[in-house]
Design an enzyme around this catalytic site. Sequence first.
Site, short mmCIF file in Angstrom:
data_model
loop_
_atom_site.label_atom_id
_atom_site.label_comp_id
_atom_site.label_asym_id
_atom_site.label_seq_id
_atom_site.Cartn_x
_atom_site.Cartn_y
_atom_site.Cartn_z
N GLU A 34 -9.91 1.87 0.10
CA GLU A 34 -10.57 3.02 0.75
C GLU A 34 -10.14 4.36 0.15
O GLU A 34 -9.68 5.26 0.84
CB GLU A 34 -10.35 3.01 2.27
N ASP A 146 -7.15 -5.17 2.19
CA ASP A 146 -7.59 -5.10 3.58
C ASP A 146 -8.66 -6.16 3.76
O ASP A 146 -9.78 -5.99 3.31
CB ASP A 146 -8.14 -3.70 3.87
N ASP A 217 -4.15 -6.70 6.88
CA ASP A 217 -3.86 -6.43 5.47
C ASP A 217 -2.90 -7.50 4.95
O ASP A 217 -1.87 -7.77 5.57
CB ASP A 217 -3.22 -5.04 5.32
N HIS A 247 -3.83 2.41 8.52
CA HIS A 247 -3.17 1.19 8.06
C HIS A 247 -1.75 1.47 7.59
O HIS A 247 -1.48 2.52 7.01
CB HIS A 247 -3.91 0.58 6.86
#
Length: 257
Positions: A34, A146, A217, A247
């Site tokens: 991301e 992820d 994750d 995260h």
Amino acid sequence: MLVATWNVNSLKIRKERVLAWLADRRPDVVCLQELKGVDEAFPFEEIRQAGYHAAVFGQRTYNGVAILAREEPAEVERGFGDGVDDQQARLIAATVAGVRVLSAYMPNGGEVDSEKYEYKKEWLGRLKTYLERRDLLSQPMLLCGDFNIAPEKQDASRPEEWEGTVLFNDEMRAKFQEFLQMGLVDTFRMHQPEGNFNSWWDYRQLAFPKNNGLRIDHILASPSMARCCIASRIDREARKGKLPSDHAPVFAEFSAS
DNA sequence: ATGGTTGCTTAGCAA
């Protein structure tokens, strides 16, 4: 070799935090997800000054993955290369210290039975085919990222609250099992077989202070890498403080390669 | 109490 995976939820916003974390934890290899930015926006120079090379597969606004490494990543491959028309930058692979490293950002899936959920299932199928076609189980390989799947009931702090969602249901648990059946090993559970641990907490409703999270994750190792995996942990500290990602990074350490 | 977060991009979407 210390390997980490971290969904940073925008590298632009998280850059200073990532650089400080690299300096402190000093991993050898880092898989990022991301990035939410194009390749041209990637901070190559600052990453280089921090002591890392980078292989990047960026995308405007959404997705984007990268591999950082002390040594220059070789044989970089972006995407599945399976001929499917797919604009989403969710997979990058490179060889580092003789290990094939994959940084993957699996689709979230939106809602069960939505178009996005179908895409998630297709994507996981394409990943499985990718692993098979490249014979990645027979070589030193790490599938990091992820997964947007909590693989076991104990991977949710509040299983009753999450059961049936796209991150936590029988179908997704079965999909995750398919990767284990291929011979991949969940390095975190090698060292911590029992108990609830989370790697992601929603930004909403004080989920982190209440520890309402999921372990989504993962660092999955091929058999030869699993044999030399000597430690694993989730870097919960990195979820704290100002402007955190939603995260936490996940680590796995290997004695060889 | 029908809420609540963050980021990108421009009011709506995605997570």
